[in-house]
Design a protein around this motif. Structure first.
Motif, PDB file in Angstrom:
ATOM      1  N   ILE A  48       0.860  -1.175   0.000  1.00 17.74           N
ATOM      2  CA  ILE A  48       0.000   0.000   0.000  1.00 17.74           C
ATOM      3  C   ILE A  48       0.900   1.229   0.000  1.00 17.74           C
ATOM      4  N   ASP A  49       0.387   2.328  -0.519  1.00 16.62           N
ATOM      5  CA  ASP A  49       1.177   3.551  -0.628  1.00 16.62           C
ATOM      6  C   ASP A  49       0.499   4.645   0.180  1.00 16.62           C
ATOM      7  N   THR A  50       0.839   4.709   1.465  1.00 18.11           N
ATOM      8  CA  THR A  50       0.239   5.695   2.357  1.00 18.11           C
ATOM      9  C   THR A  50       1.181   5.940   3.524  1.00 18.11           C
ATOM     10  N   GLU A  51       1.168   7.144   4.045  1.00 19.36           N
ATOM     11  CA  GLU A  51       2.021   7.452   5.186  1.00 19.36           C
ATOM     12  C   GLU A  51       1.332   7.172   6.511  1.00 19.36           C
ATOM     13  N   SER A  52       0.010   7.030   6.499  1.00 15.62           N
ATOM     14  CA  SER A  52      -0.725   6.893   7.757  1.00 15.62           C
ATOM     15  C   SER A  52      -0.774   5.461   8.274  1.00 15.62           C
ATOM     16  N   ILE A  53      -0.497   4.494   7.407  1.00 17.45           N
ATOM     17  CA  ILE A  53      -0.585   3.079   7.785  1.00 17.45           C
ATOM     18  C   ILE A  53       0.732   2.391   7.458  1.00 17.45           C
ATOM     19  N   GLU A  54       1.291   1.658   8.432  1.00 10.66           N
ATOM     20  CA  GLU A  54       2.508   0.884   8.174  1.00 10.66           C
ATOM     21  C   GLU A  54       2.176  -0.530   7.734  1.00 10.66           C
ATOM     22  N   GLY A  55       1.116  -1.105   8.308  1.00 11.75           N
ATOM     23  CA  GLY A  55       0.701  -2.446   7.950  1.00 11.75           C
ATOM     24  C   GLY A  55      -0.759  -2.669   8.306  1.00 11.75           C
ATOM     25  N   MET A  56      -1.351  -3.652   7.659  1.00 14.00           N
ATOM     26  CA  MET A  56      -2.762  -3.930   7.914  1.00 14.00           C
ATOM     27  C   MET A  56      -3.031  -5.420   7.702  1.00 14.00           C
ATOM     28  N   LEU A  57      -3.906  -5.959   8.539  1.00 17.70           N
ATOM     29  CA  LEU A  57      -4.324  -7.361   8.421  1.00 17.70           C
ATOM     30  C   LEU A  57      -5.833  -7.406   8.291  1.00 17.70           C
ATOM     31  N   VAL A  58      -6.303  -8.094   7.268  1.00 16.18           N
ATOM     32  CA  VAL A  58      -7.737  -8.310   7.067  1.00 16.18           C
ATOM     33  C   VAL A  58      -7.964  -9.811   7.069  1.00 16.18           C
ATOM     34  N   THR A  59      -8.902 -10.291   7.902  1.00 19.74           N
ATOM     35  CA  THR A  59      -9.113 -11.734   8.039  1.00 19.74           C
ATOM     36  C   THR A  59     -10.590 -12.091   7.966  1.00 19.74           C
ATOM     37  N   GLY A  60     -10.822 -13.411   7.791  1.00 17.94           N
ATOM     38  CA  GLY A  60     -12.159 -13.923   7.956  1.00 17.94           C
ATOM     39  C   GLY A  60     -12.562 -13.875   9.421  1.00 17.94           C
ATOM     40  N   GLU A  61     -13.798 -14.137   9.699  1.00 17.18           N
ATOM     41  CA  GLU A  61     -14.311 -13.998  11.065  1.00 17.18           C
ATOM     42  C   GLU A  61     -13.552 -14.850  12.067  1.00 17.18           C
ATOM     43  N   GLY A  62     -13.177 -16.056  11.670  1.00 18.24           N
ATOM     44  CA  GLY A  62     -12.444 -16.940  12.572  1.00 18.24           C
ATOM     45  C   GLY A  62     -10.965 -17.022  12.243  1.00 18.24           C
ATOM     46  N   LYS A  63     -10.456 -16.064  11.501  1.00 18.34           N
ATOM     47  CA  LYS A  63      -9.064 -16.028  11.036  1.00 18.34           C
ATOM     48  C   LYS A  63      -8.691 -17.305  10.266  1.00 18.34           C
ATOM     49  N   GLU A  64      -9.674 -17.828   9.509  1.00 19.45           N
ATOM     50  CA  GLU A  64      -9.380 -18.998   8.684  1.00 19.45           C
ATOM     51  C   GLU A  64      -8.548 -18.613   7.455  1.00 19.45           C
ATOM     52  N   TYR A  65      -8.524 -17.341   7.126  1.00 17.41           N
ATOM     53  CA  TYR A  65      -7.651 -16.832   6.073  1.00 17.41           C
ATOM     54  C   TYR A  65      -7.298 -15.384   6.425  1.00 17.41           C
ATOM     55  N   GLY A  66      -6.309 -14.851   5.721  1.00 10.95           N
ATOM     56  CA  GLY A  66      -5.928 -13.474   5.994  1.00 10.95           C
ATOM     57  C   GLY A  66      -5.269 -12.819   4.795  1.00 10.95           C
ATOM     58  N   VAL A  67      -5.330 -11.496   4.758  1.00  6.22           N
ATOM     59  CA  VAL A  67      -4.655 -10.693   3.743  1.00  6.22           C
ATOM     60  C   VAL A  67      -3.780  -9.678   4.475  1.00  6.22           C
ATOM     61  N   ILE A  68      -2.530  -9.578   4.056  1.00  7.99           N
ATOM     62  CA  ILE A  68      -1.581  -8.635   4.675  1.00  7.99           C
ATOM     63  C   ILE A  68      -1.278  -7.509   3.689  1.00  7.99           C
ATOM     64  N   TYR A  69      -1.329  -6.282   4.206  1.00  7.54           N
ATOM     65  CA  TYR A  69      -0.920  -5.103   3.452  1.00  7.54           C
ATOM     66  C   TYR A  69       0.281  -4.477   4.174  1.00  7.54           C
ATOM     67  N   PHE A  70       1.280  -4.046   3.399  1.00  3.87           N
ATOM     68  CA  PHE A  70       2.465  -3.434   3.995  1.00  3.87           C
ATOM     69  C   PHE A  70       2.827  -2.160   3.246  1.00  3.87           C
ATOM     70  N   ASN A  71       3.360  -1.198   3.959  1.00  4.10           N
ATOM     71  CA  ASN A  71       3.693   0.104   3.389  1.00  4.10           C
ATOM     72  C   ASN A  71       4.940   0.000   2.520  1.00  4.10           C
ATOM     73  N   LYS A  72       4.811   0.432   1.282  1.00  2.14           N
ATOM     74  CA  LYS A  72       5.939   0.420   0.360  1.00  2.14           C
ATOM     75  C   LYS A  72       6.237   1.831  -0.157  1.00  2.14           C
ATOM     76  N   SER A  73       5.644   2.843   0.475  1.00  2.37           N
ATOM     77  CA  SER A  73       5.797   4.210  -0.015  1.00  2.37           C
ATOM     78  C   SER A  73       7.171   4.765   0.345  1.00  2.37           C
ATOM     79  N   ASN A  74       7.572   5.824  -0.391  1.00  4.07           N
ATOM     80  CA  ASN A  74       8.832   6.517  -0.124  1.00  4.07           C
ATOM     81  C   ASN A  74      10.031   5.572  -0.054  1.00  4.07           C
ATOM     82  N   ASN A  75      10.038   4.573  -0.930  1.00 10.11           N
ATOM     83  CA  ASN A  75      11.180   3.644  -1.003  1.00 10.11           C
ATOM     84  C   ASN A  75      11.510   3.020   0.353  1.00 10.11           C
ATOM     85  N   ARG A  76      10.493   2.544   1.046  1.00  9.80           N
ATOM     86  CA  ARG A  76      10.714   1.868   2.312  1.00  9.80           C
ATOM     87  C   ARG A  76      11.786   0.790   2.134  1.00  9.80           C
ATOM     88  N   PRO A  77      12.793   0.735   3.017  1.00 10.29           N
ATOM     89  CA  PRO A  77      13.829  -0.297   2.896  1.00 10.29           C
ATOM     90  C   PRO A  77      13.214  -1.691   2.957  1.00 10.29           C
TER      91      PRO A  77
END
Length: 269
Positions: free
Chosen positions: A50-79
């Motif tokens: 994701i390209d945003t300064e307000s969020i470093e990472g985010m996790l979105v899951t099903g209700e029982g965490k049977e699956y998940g999606v991870i978002y990570f900050n890649k803005s400003n050439n994050r190392p």
């Protein structure tokens, strides 16, 4: 392709227990730790930047965490090390059963130095650093090496993690005891060492100028360069205590980073 028995992982309740179980199941992992592969093996179905300064990472899951999606900050050439640490942090939230599934993490939440964070974020950080800089692999790679800026750079490159995070964990290992002094504009930010190996009291406090006679203070060189190793009086940086007598001479070396940041390594001869 890595495989994980998630039922076995569910029996682990602390970050260390969880990481120990992952390496028990995947004993052949070598650096750099394949954090994305491990995440997919654990039930993550997508990892997206994701390209945003307000969020470093985010996790979105099903209700029982049977699956998940991870978002990570890649803005400003994050190392790459920062990106990997964020993915590991969100994976920690996913695998630690007492963590809620849907989470949004700020820059302050995702931190290798997590002392001031709430328990949940600290556990996710602990999981990430234990997973990405595991002690058994660090010890294997660094324990026989002479501590130097160049060797620490090689280890951080090998593990694809930041120099600071890698170097700090390496203070437990190496063929000689050493300490790291982090500074900005010649003022001490903090000193990191293994107190069992380097038990001496500091000569300077946080926020004070680096010792005037030190190479780190005297040299004026270009950014992103490493000084030569020089012999210095140990009393330049440390002082004697009743319990611990200083060696007379230590070895000093400094990594001149960007924007006035420096890392000075002090090791015993």
């Amino acid at each position: 392709m890595l495989k994980l028995d998630t039922m076995e992982l569910a029996d682990a309740f602390s970050p260390k227990e969880l990481v120990d179980e992952i390496y028990r199941q995947c004993p052949d992992i070598t650096p750099p730790v394949p954090v994305k592969e491990l995440a997919y093996a654990a039930g993550i179905i997508k990892i997206e930047p994701i390209d945003t300064e307000s969020i470093e990472g985010m996790l979105v899951t099903g209700e029982g965490k049977e699956y998940g999606v991870i978002y990570f900050n890649k803005s400003n050439n994050r190392p790459i090390g920062r990106q990997r640490f964020t993915i590991g942090h969100e994976l920690g939230h996913f695998l630690l059963l007492h963590h809620n599934g849907n989470r949004t993490c700020s820059n302050a939440d995702v931190s290798f130095s997590s002392y001031s964070l709430d328990t949940i974020e600290k556990e996710a950080n602990d999981f990430s650093q234990l997973l990405l800089l595991p002690e058994h692999l660090l010890k294997k790679e660094f324990d026989s090496l002479l501590p130097s800026i160049e060797n620490l750079q090689e280890i951080s490159d090998l593990f694809q993690m930041s120099f600071e995070a890698t170097a700090n964990k390496c203070t437990k290992y190496g063929s000689k005891p050493f300490a790291l002094f982090y500074s900005k504009d010649d003022k001490l930010r903090y000193c990191w060492r293994d107190f069992k190996k380097v038990p001496y009291a500091l000569n300077i406090d946080k926020g004070e100028l680096l010792p005037e006679s030190s190479q780190a203070r005297q040299l004026k060189v270009k950014e992103q360069s490493v000084s030569e190793e020089v012999r210095v009086q140990a009393s330049c940086w440390f002082k004697n205590t009743e319990k611990h007598k200083l060696p007379e001479i230590m070895i000093e070396q400094t990594f001149f980073q960007k924007n006035g940041y420096k890392v000075t390594l002090l090791r015993e001869k």
